[in-house]
Design a protein around this motif. Structure first.
Motif, PDB file in Angstrom:
ATOM      1  N   SER A  47       0.856  -1.185   0.000  1.00 38.23           N
ATOM      2  CA  SER A  47       0.000   0.000   0.000  1.00 38.23           C
ATOM      3  C   SER A  47       0.892   1.235   0.000  1.00 38.23           C
ATOM      4  N   GLY A  48       0.530   2.186  -0.840  1.00 35.65           N
ATOM      5  CA  GLY A  48       1.299   3.420  -0.951  1.00 35.65           C
ATOM      6  C   GLY A  48       0.696   4.518  -0.102  1.00 35.65           C
ATOM      7  N   ASP A  49       1.524   5.500   0.258  1.00 33.42           N
ATOM      8  CA  ASP A  49       1.006   6.639   1.002  1.00 33.42           C
ATOM      9  C   ASP A  49       0.476   7.697   0.033  1.00 33.42           C
ATOM     10  N   HIS A  50      -0.103   8.750   0.564  1.00 39.48           N
ATOM     11  CA  HIS A  50      -0.717   9.787  -0.281  1.00 39.48           C
ATOM     12  C   HIS A  50       0.301  10.552  -1.124  1.00 39.48           C
ATOM     13  N   SER A  51       1.525  10.651  -0.645  1.00 41.34           N
ATOM     14  CA  SER A  51       2.540  11.398  -1.391  1.00 41.34           C
ATOM     15  C   SER A  51       3.084  10.601  -2.576  1.00 41.34           C
ATOM     16  N   GLY A  52       2.882   9.288  -2.547  1.00 39.91           N
ATOM     17  CA  GLY A  52       3.396   8.439  -3.623  1.00 39.91           C
ATOM     18  C   GLY A  52       4.877   8.123  -3.501  1.00 39.91           C
ATOM     19  N   THR A  53       5.478   8.447  -2.361  1.00 32.23           N
ATOM     20  CA  THR A  53       6.924   8.230  -2.199  1.00 32.23           C
ATOM     21  C   THR A  53       7.262   7.167  -1.163  1.00 32.23           C
ATOM     22  N   ARG A  54       6.267   6.616  -0.497  1.00 28.72           N
ATOM     23  CA  ARG A  54       6.510   5.583   0.513  1.00 28.72           C
ATOM     24  C   ARG A  54       5.543   4.433   0.288  1.00 28.72           C
ATOM     25  N   THR A  55       6.042   3.223   0.492  1.00 34.60           N
ATOM     26  CA  THR A  55       5.228   2.031   0.297  1.00 34.60           C
ATOM     27  C   THR A  55       5.352   1.122   1.511  1.00 34.60           C
ATOM     28  N   SER A  56       4.213   0.703   2.051  1.00 35.03           N
ATOM     29  CA  SER A  56       4.204  -0.291   3.123  1.00 35.03           C
ATOM     30  C   SER A  56       4.031  -1.664   2.492  1.00 35.03           C
ATOM     31  N   VAL A  57       4.843  -2.607   2.960  1.00 39.11           N
ATOM     32  CA  VAL A  57       4.755  -3.986   2.493  1.00 39.11           C
ATOM     33  C   VAL A  57       4.567  -4.869   3.710  1.00 39.11           C
ATOM     34  N   SER A  58       3.508  -5.660   3.704  1.00 41.17           N
ATOM     35  CA  SER A  58       3.312  -6.632   4.774  1.00 41.17           C
ATOM     36  C   SER A  58       3.438  -8.027   4.185  1.00 41.17           C
ATOM     37  N   MET A  59       3.862  -8.948   5.031  1.00 47.51           N
ATOM     38  CA  MET A  59       4.086 -10.320   4.598  1.00 47.51           C
ATOM     39  C   MET A  59       3.526 -11.256   5.653  1.00 47.51           C
ATOM     40  N   GLY A  60       2.685 -12.174   5.217  1.00 47.80           N
ATOM     41  CA  GLY A  60       2.123 -13.158   6.130  1.00 47.80           C
ATOM     42  C   GLY A  60       2.282 -14.555   5.574  1.00 47.80           C
ATOM     43  N   GLU A  61       2.270 -15.512   6.464  1.00 42.62           N
ATOM     44  CA  GLU A  61       2.443 -16.911   6.081  1.00 42.62           C
ATOM     45  C   GLU A  61       1.334 -17.737   6.714  1.00 42.62           C
ATOM     46  N   ASP A  62       0.794 -18.685   5.959  1.00 38.16           N
ATOM     47  CA  ASP A  62      -0.259 -19.568   6.451  1.00 38.16           C
ATOM     48  C   ASP A  62       0.171 -21.007   6.186  1.00 38.16           C
ATOM     49  N   LEU A  63       0.431 -21.734   7.256  1.00 35.98           N
ATOM     50  CA  LEU A  63       0.822 -23.137   7.137  1.00 35.98           C
ATOM     51  C   LEU A  63      -0.309 -24.076   7.528  1.00 35.98           C
ATOM     52  N   SER A  64      -1.493 -23.529   7.836  1.00 38.79           N
ATOM     53  CA  SER A  64      -2.576 -24.324   8.408  1.00 38.79           C
ATOM     54  C   SER A  64      -3.038 -25.476   7.524  1.00 38.79           C
ATOM     55  N   SER A  65      -2.996 -25.327   6.220  1.00 39.45           N
ATOM     56  CA  SER A  65      -3.455 -26.405   5.333  1.00 39.45           C
ATOM     57  C   SER A  65      -2.295 -27.192   4.738  1.00 39.45           C
ATOM     58  N   SER A  66      -1.090 -26.969   5.258  1.00 33.04           N
ATOM     59  CA  SER A  66       0.080 -27.574   4.628  1.00 33.04           C
ATOM     60  C   SER A  66       0.547 -28.854   5.302  1.00 33.04           C
ATOM     61  N   GLY A  67       0.179 -29.059   6.545  1.00 29.00           N
ATOM     62  CA  GLY A  67       0.718 -30.205   7.271  1.00 29.00           C
ATOM     63  C   GLY A  67       2.127 -29.946   7.771  1.00 29.00           C
ATOM     64  N   LEU A  68       2.671 -28.759   7.487  1.00 26.09           N
ATOM     65  CA  LEU A  68       3.996 -28.400   7.966  1.00 26.09           C
ATOM     66  C   LEU A  68       3.878 -27.801   9.361  1.00 26.09           C
TER      67      LEU A  68
END
Length: 127
Positions: free
Chosen positions: A78-99
């Motif tokens: 997601s970018g900010d209103h100025s267009g010069t900063r970007t937030s990046v989030s990262m999530g992981e889901d192992l619930s259906s993997s058996g791992l």
């Protein structure tokens, strides 16, 4: 979920995330190809093999990969209103993997490290 803010536009961050050749630098895997291109259902090929697919995709917003065991990783931008900063989030889901997930603290630290590597890769790409 891990999150980082990168002092670059969403276009600049997106171009690194979707550049196959940059993945080895920031993700650590030797990504070879995404065919037929970045879209839901695309086959992701790694040098080590494996059956990864793109399960979620929205241009300049989200990329989700699903591994051969069912594990999922999702990046959301997601970018900010100025267009010069970007937030990046990262999530992981192992619930259906058996791992079995590593400790929550260990997983969080690993995700934070990968996002920091992404930020460094984005910043270097502009030099």
């Amino acid at each position: 979920m891990a999150e980082i803010t990168i002092d670059r536009s969403i276009d600049e961050v997106w171009s690194v995330i979707t550049d196959v050749s940059s993945w080895k630098t920031w993700w650590g895997g030797d990504l070879q190809s995404v065919a037929p291109g970045w879209q839901v259902g695309a086959a992701v090929t790694w040098a080590t093999g494996g059956g990864t697919t793109v399960f979620d995709f929205a241009e300049k917003k989200r990329v989700g990969l699903k591994g051969s065991y069912g594990e999922k990783v999702l990046w959301v931008l997601s970018g900010d209103h100025s267009g010069t900063r970007t937030s990046v989030s990262m999530g992981e889901d192992l619930s259906s993997s058996g791992l079995v997930a590593a400790s929550a603290a260990g997983s969080q630290a690993e995700h934070d490290r990968k996002l920091l590597q992404l930020m460094n890769c984005v910043e270097r790409s502009e030099e």
